[in-house]
Motif scaffolding. Structure first.
Motif, PDB file in Angstrom:
ATOM      1  N   SER A 238       0.775  -1.303  -0.010  1.00 27.35           N
ATOM      2  CA  SER A 238      -0.138   0.110  -0.146  1.00 27.35           C
ATOM      3  C   SER A 238       1.054   1.270   0.081  1.00 27.35           C
ATOM      4  CB  SER A 238      -0.751  -0.112   1.330  1.00 27.35           C
ATOM      5  OG  SER A 238      -0.213   0.092   2.540  1.00 27.35           O
ATOM      6  N   ILE A 239       2.093   1.238   0.662  1.00 23.88           N
ATOM      7  CA  ILE A 239       2.950   2.551   0.871  1.00 23.88           C
ATOM      8  C   ILE A 239       3.497   2.355  -0.635  1.00 23.88           C
ATOM      9  CG2 ILE A 239       4.984   3.248   1.791  1.00 23.88           C
ATOM     10  CD1 ILE A 239       4.356   1.413   4.231  1.00 23.88           C
ATOM     11  N   ARG A 240       3.912   1.485  -1.268  1.00 25.57           N
ATOM     12  CA  ARG A 240       4.746   1.494  -2.478  1.00 25.57           C
ATOM     13  C   ARG A 240       3.760   1.922  -3.579  1.00 25.57           C
ATOM     14  NH1 ARG A 240       8.409  -1.256  -5.784  1.00 25.57           N
ATOM     15  NH2 ARG A 240       7.473  -1.884  -7.803  1.00 25.57           N
ATOM     16  N   GLU A 241       2.437   1.549  -3.587  1.00 27.14           N
ATOM     17  CA  GLU A 241       1.464   1.841  -4.691  1.00 27.14           C
ATOM     18  C   GLU A 241       1.009   3.323  -4.605  1.00 27.14           C
ATOM     19  OE1 GLU A 241       1.271   0.288  -7.398  1.00 27.14           O
ATOM     20  OE2 GLU A 241       2.251  -1.619  -6.633  1.00 27.14           O
ATOM     21  N   ALA A 242       0.821   3.732  -3.273  1.00 30.13           N
ATOM     22  CA  ALA A 242       0.304   5.267  -2.878  1.00 30.13           C
ATOM     23  C   ALA A 242       1.349   6.141  -3.407  1.00 30.13           C
ATOM     24  CB  ALA A 242      -0.018   5.406  -1.518  1.00 30.13           C
ATOM     25  N   LEU A 243       2.621   5.705  -3.065  1.00 29.56           N
ATOM     26  CA  LEU A 243       3.795   6.779  -3.458  1.00 29.56           C
ATOM     27  C   LEU A 243       4.045   6.650  -4.847  1.00 29.56           C
ATOM     28  CD1 LEU A 243       5.918   8.480  -2.326  1.00 29.56           C
ATOM     29  CD2 LEU A 243       7.509   6.519  -1.756  1.00 29.56           C
ATOM     30  N   LEU A 244       3.926   5.586  -5.595  1.00 32.65           N
ATOM     31  CA  LEU A 244       4.368   5.677  -7.259  1.00 32.65           C
ATOM     32  C   LEU A 244       3.224   6.176  -7.875  1.00 32.65           C
ATOM     33  CD1 LEU A 244       5.192   1.890  -7.705  1.00 32.65           C
ATOM     34  CD2 LEU A 244       6.534   3.909  -8.101  1.00 32.65           C
ATOM     35  N   ASN A 245       1.691   6.177  -7.215  1.00 30.34           N
ATOM     36  CA  ASN A 245       0.829   7.030  -7.675  1.00 30.34           C
ATOM     37  C   ASN A 245       0.784   8.519  -7.915  1.00 30.34           C
ATOM     38  OD1 ASN A 245      -2.324   6.459  -8.717  1.00 30.34           O
ATOM     39  ND2 ASN A 245      -2.304   8.016  -7.191  1.00 30.34           N
ATOM     40  N   ALA A 246       1.341   9.029  -6.631  1.00 30.40           N
ATOM     41  CA  ALA A 246       1.647  10.320  -6.432  1.00 30.40           C
ATOM     42  C   ALA A 246       2.864  10.748  -7.580  1.00 30.40           C
ATOM     43  CB  ALA A 246       2.158  10.595  -5.118  1.00 30.40           C
ATOM     44  N   ILE A 247       3.783   9.984  -7.539  1.00 37.82           N
ATOM     45  CA  ILE A 247       5.152  10.466  -8.468  1.00 37.82           C
ATOM     46  C   ILE A 247       4.657  10.531  -9.947  1.00 37.82           C
ATOM     47  CG2 ILE A 247       7.312   9.754  -9.024  1.00 37.82           C
ATOM     48  CD1 ILE A 247       8.010   8.787  -6.340  1.00 37.82           C
ATOM     49  N   VAL A 248       3.963   9.344 -10.403  1.00 35.21           N
ATOM     50  CA  VAL A 248       3.462   9.259 -11.708  1.00 35.21           C
ATOM     51  C   VAL A 248       2.421  10.015 -12.250  1.00 35.21           C
ATOM     52  CG1 VAL A 248       4.928   7.225 -11.857  1.00 35.21           C
ATOM     53  CG2 VAL A 248       2.737   7.072 -11.740  1.00 35.21           C
ATOM     54  N   HIS A 249       1.497  10.381 -11.421  1.00 37.99           N
ATOM     55  CA  HIS A 249       0.270  11.029 -11.666  1.00 37.99           C
ATOM     56  C   HIS A 249       0.332  12.525 -11.501  1.00 37.99           C
ATOM     57  CE1 HIS A 249      -1.460   7.605 -13.665  1.00 37.99           C
ATOM     58  NE2 HIS A 249      -1.441   6.868 -12.309  1.00 37.99           N
ATOM     59  N   ARG A 250       1.435  12.971 -10.608  1.00 35.27           N
ATOM     60  CA  ARG A 250       1.185  14.417 -10.219  1.00 35.27           C
ATOM     61  C   ARG A 250       1.289  15.395 -11.436  1.00 35.27           C
ATOM     62  NH1 ARG A 250       5.980  17.591  -7.409  1.00 35.27           N
ATOM     63  NH2 ARG A 250       4.586  19.356  -8.719  1.00 35.27           N
ATOM     64  N   ASN A 251       0.833  16.645 -10.907  1.00 35.57           N
ATOM     65  CA  ASN A 251       1.014  17.779 -12.170  1.00 35.57           C
ATOM     66  C   ASN A 251       2.512  18.274 -11.905  1.00 35.57           C
ATOM     67  OD1 ASN A 251       0.919  19.838 -13.700  1.00 35.57           O
ATOM     68  ND2 ASN A 251      -1.239  20.234 -13.263  1.00 35.57           N
ATOM     69  N   TYR A 252       3.240  18.201 -12.662  1.00 29.70           N
ATOM     70  CA  TYR A 252       4.710  18.697 -12.513  1.00 29.70           C
ATOM     71  C   TYR A 252       4.837  20.198 -12.792  1.00 29.70           C
ATOM     72  CZ  TYR A 252       6.696  14.316 -11.059  1.00 29.70           C
ATOM     73  OH  TYR A 252       6.752  13.181 -10.376  1.00 29.70           O
ATOM     74  N   HIS A 253       3.671  20.623 -13.570  1.00 31.31           N
ATOM     75  CA  HIS A 253       3.685  22.156 -14.046  1.00 31.31           C
ATOM     76  C   HIS A 253       3.469  23.023 -12.748  1.00 31.31           C
ATOM     77  CE1 HIS A 253       1.528  25.620 -15.963  1.00 31.31           C
ATOM     78  NE2 HIS A 253       2.924  25.754 -16.384  1.00 31.31           N
ATOM     79  N   ARG A 292      -2.074  11.280 -16.821  1.00 34.01           N
ATOM     80  CA  ARG A 292      -1.388  12.726 -16.922  1.00 34.01           C
ATOM     81  C   ARG A 292      -0.054  12.486 -17.722  1.00 34.01           C
ATOM     82  NH1 ARG A 292      -2.717  15.144 -12.734  1.00 34.01           N
ATOM     83  NH2 ARG A 292      -4.100  16.891 -13.344  1.00 34.01           N
ATOM     84  N   ASN A 293       0.729  11.771 -17.183  1.00 31.91           N
ATOM     85  CA  ASN A 293       2.162  11.582 -17.509  1.00 31.91           C
ATOM     86  C   ASN A 293       2.310  10.232 -18.477  1.00 31.91           C
ATOM     87  OD1 ASN A 293       2.909  14.237 -16.545  1.00 31.91           O
ATOM     88  ND2 ASN A 293       2.619  12.967 -14.386  1.00 31.91           N
ATOM     89  N   PRO A 294       1.711   9.892 -19.505  1.00 31.24           N
ATOM     90  CA  PRO A 294       1.885   8.465 -20.051  1.00 31.24           C
ATOM     91  C   PRO A 294       3.205   8.142 -20.302  1.00 31.24           C
ATOM     92  CG  PRO A 294       0.951  10.069 -21.482  1.00 31.24           C
ATOM     93  CD  PRO A 294       0.883  10.863 -20.258  1.00 31.24           C
ATOM     94  N   MET A 295       4.085   8.970 -20.603  1.00 31.63           N
ATOM     95  CA  MET A 295       5.500   8.556 -21.014  1.00 31.63           C
ATOM     96  C   MET A 295       6.107   8.107 -19.746  1.00 31.63           C
ATOM     97  SD  MET A 295       5.726   8.150 -24.093  1.00 31.63           S
ATOM     98  CE  MET A 295       7.476   7.511 -24.186  1.00 31.63           C
ATOM     99  N   ILE A 296       6.080   8.967 -18.525  1.00 28.38           N
ATOM    100  CA  ILE A 296       6.604   8.820 -17.505  1.00 28.38           C
ATOM    101  C   ILE A 296       6.382   7.202 -16.891  1.00 28.38           C
ATOM    102  CG2 ILE A 296       6.881   9.302 -14.810  1.00 28.38           C
ATOM    103  CD1 ILE A 296       6.822  12.264 -15.811  1.00 28.38           C
ATOM    104  N   CYS A 297       4.715   7.029 -17.162  1.00 30.64           N
ATOM    105  CA  CYS A 297       4.306   5.922 -16.564  1.00 30.64           C
ATOM    106  C   CYS A 297       4.891   4.852 -17.504  1.00 30.64           C
ATOM    107  CB  CYS A 297       2.879   5.703 -17.130  1.00 30.64           C
ATOM    108  SG  CYS A 297       1.809   6.678 -15.661  1.00 30.64           S
ATOM    109  N   ILE A 306       6.500  -0.477 -11.859  1.00 29.81           N
ATOM    110  CA  ILE A 306       4.814  -0.511 -12.254  1.00 29.81           C
ATOM    111  C   ILE A 306       4.713  -1.673 -12.933  1.00 29.81           C
ATOM    112  CG2 ILE A 306       2.723   0.326 -13.351  1.00 29.81           C
ATOM    113  CD1 ILE A 306       3.943   3.114 -12.768  1.00 29.81           C
ATOM    114  N   GLU A 307       3.752  -2.655 -12.447  1.00 33.11           N
ATOM    115  CA  GLU A 307       3.406  -4.108 -13.252  1.00 33.11           C
ATOM    116  C   GLU A 307       2.415  -3.646 -14.204  1.00 33.11           C
ATOM    117  OE1 GLU A 307       2.708  -7.366 -10.818  1.00 33.11           O
ATOM    118  OE2 GLU A 307       4.597  -7.212  -9.581  1.00 33.11           O
ATOM    119  N   LYS A 308       1.055  -3.372 -13.838  1.00 28.83           N
ATOM    120  CA  LYS A 308       0.058  -3.170 -14.810  1.00 28.83           C
ATOM    121  C   LYS A 308      -0.472  -1.711 -14.262  1.00 28.83           C
ATOM    122  CE  LYS A 308      -1.061  -8.030 -15.573  1.00 28.83           C
ATOM    123  NZ  LYS A 308      -2.232  -8.994 -15.489  1.00 28.83           N
ATOM    124  N   LEU A 309      -1.030  -0.884 -15.310  1.00 30.98           N
ATOM    125  CA  LEU A 309      -1.594   0.251 -15.257  1.00 30.98           C
ATOM    126  C   LEU A 309      -3.119   0.056 -14.529  1.00 30.98           C
ATOM    127  CD1 LEU A 309      -0.761   2.421 -18.317  1.00 30.98           C
ATOM    128  CD2 LEU A 309       0.195   2.634 -15.815  1.00 30.98           C
TER     129      LEU A 309
END
Length: 416
Positions: A238-253, A292-297, A306-309
């Motif tokens: 749960s820690i791993r997936e929540a943290l990954l979700n924040a990193i790959v889907h955040r708005n870097y702008h 939001r960030n398909p190439m980072i994903c 990440i195993e499966k989106l």
């Protein structure tokens, strides 16, 4: 889609033929004239037994952002967040512009950076170790294929995602692209016990932050045959997936860091930017995801993080159910998403109504009396009476008066 003729309780009350006729005569023209770029809605009726519903449908357009002419672009652009309609910020408007042109912030060139600012050796290590892919050479065509560089006027510029993933000094160009981790005493953010700033490329940030969180949590041990097994108080996945979700889907702008706060009873992970698609608990549990960030994903998936989106949030929910812990919560606010991972066991004997309210609060930090009416299927007076009981029990807190009254769950009062 807007359906007219349904009460807040969910009861079908229908619409009179007079109102339907007026809508057909004037509504389409009013919407057309009030919006820019112009919107042509589809307006129709649907019969349910002896009652008629008026339905107004607008397809997702290709020339975003759409705004109210009377207010102009900056003040007349609105977005739907959870159950609220909010005026879009300048960052949201820019993102809508990019979407209409098929662009993402991650693939835009950074004109202050040069190709020498990329760590080409790290890129080659990635290309050599991609899962289920052959090896590639780190040349111009490969860098362009992965959107790591853009060519403009015979000059090559690193993209924003290239600096985030493989930059030598990412924070020099994107100063707030980092994670601030804090461990607080008690259940509020007043007294910090320890904190760390996680910087560098995104992979390094993840590793630093994950290690910090795990080091601050309690562990238990089980003896199985000759092996002693260690178990964290909450599921590591749960820690791993929540943290990954924040990193790959955040708005870097958005110029703001990801924030992680550890309290006695929960962990909160605060990520800049609203959800890239509509937030719906059923969609999340079904694995429906918006990128939001398909190439980072793509790069995180190819390197094995990440195993499966679409499976991350499902894994969080299932791991908590398996351990009997209180349900994790996902809250979408004004330009942020917050995931709450409780550190306490699920309360027993929670009645059906409180369970439904918890599902509402899992999607929004605050709810209205109309939300309560709809989810419980009761009148406004009954909904108000039931909420007063929850207030007396200390479950929720009331904000505002009369028709502007909102309710917040007590553990959501403190934000990171």
């Amino acid at each position: 889609k807007i359906v007219v003729g349904v009460a807040n309780s969910g009861e079908i009350i229908g619409v009179s033929q007079e109102i339907i006729q007026k809508a057909f005569e004037s509504l389409e023209k009013a919407i057309y004239e009030a919006s820019s770029p112009t919107i042509i809605p589809r307006i129709y009726t649907q019969r349910l037994g002896e009652k008629s519903l008026l339905i107004i449908e607008v397809s997702s357009g290709m020339t975003k952002p759409y705004f109210r002419k009377s207010e102009g672009l900056e003040r007349g652009t609105y977005v739907r967040l959870g159950r609220s309609t909010l005026r879009a910020t300048s960052d949201m408007i820019k993102e809508l512009h990019w979407q209409s042109h098929g662009l993402d912030f991650e693939t835009l060139p950074n004109y202050q950076a040069q190709k020498k600012d990329l760590d080409l050796k790290r890129i080659q290590v990635f290309l050599d170790n991609r899962k289920n892919h052959g090896k590639l050479k780190c040349d111009k065509s490969t860098l362009q294929a992965y959107h790591l560089i853009k060519e403009e006027h015979s000059k090559f510029y690193p993209t924003q995602m290239a600096l985030l993933l493989f930059g030598k000094q990412p924070q020099y160009f994107l100063s707030e692209a980092m994670i601030i981790c804090s461990h607080f005493q008690g259940t509020t953010g007043r007294d910090a016990i320890a904190s760390i700033d996680c910087e560098g490329i995104l992979f390094d940030q993840f590793n630093q932050c994950y290690s910090f969180i795990v080091s601050r949590l309690s562990k238990s041990f089980k003896i199985r045959k000759p092996i002693r097994e260690e178990q964290l108080e909450i599921p590591e996945i749960s820690i791993r997936e929540a943290l990954l979700n924040a990193i790959v889907h955040r708005n870097y702008h958005i110029k703001a860091p990801i924030k992680v706060a550890i309290y006695n009873d929960r962990i909160e992970i605060f990520s800049p930017g609203s959800f890239p698609g509509p937030l719906d608990l059923k969609n999340l549990k079904a694995g429906i995801t918006y990128l939001r960030n398909p190439m980072i994903c793509k790069i995180f998936r190819e390197i094995g993080y990440i195993e499966k989106l679409g499976t991350g949030l499902i894994a969080i929910i299932e791991s908590y159910e398996k351990r009997g812990l209180s349900d994790p919560k996902i809250i979408e606010g004004e330009n942020y998403v917050k995931i709450i991972l409780p550190r306490v066991l699920k309360k027993k004997n929670i009645n059906r109504e409180q369970k439904k309210l918890e599902e509402l609060f899992a999607l929004s930090s605050e709810i209205s009396i109309e939300d309560v009416q709809r989810i419980l299927g009761v009148s406004r007076q009954t909904a108000s009476r039931k909420m007063n009981r929850f207030i007396e029990k200390g479950v929720v807190e009331r904000i505002g008066k009369t028709r502007s009254t909102r309710y917040i769950i007590r553990e959501h009062k403190e934000d990171v």
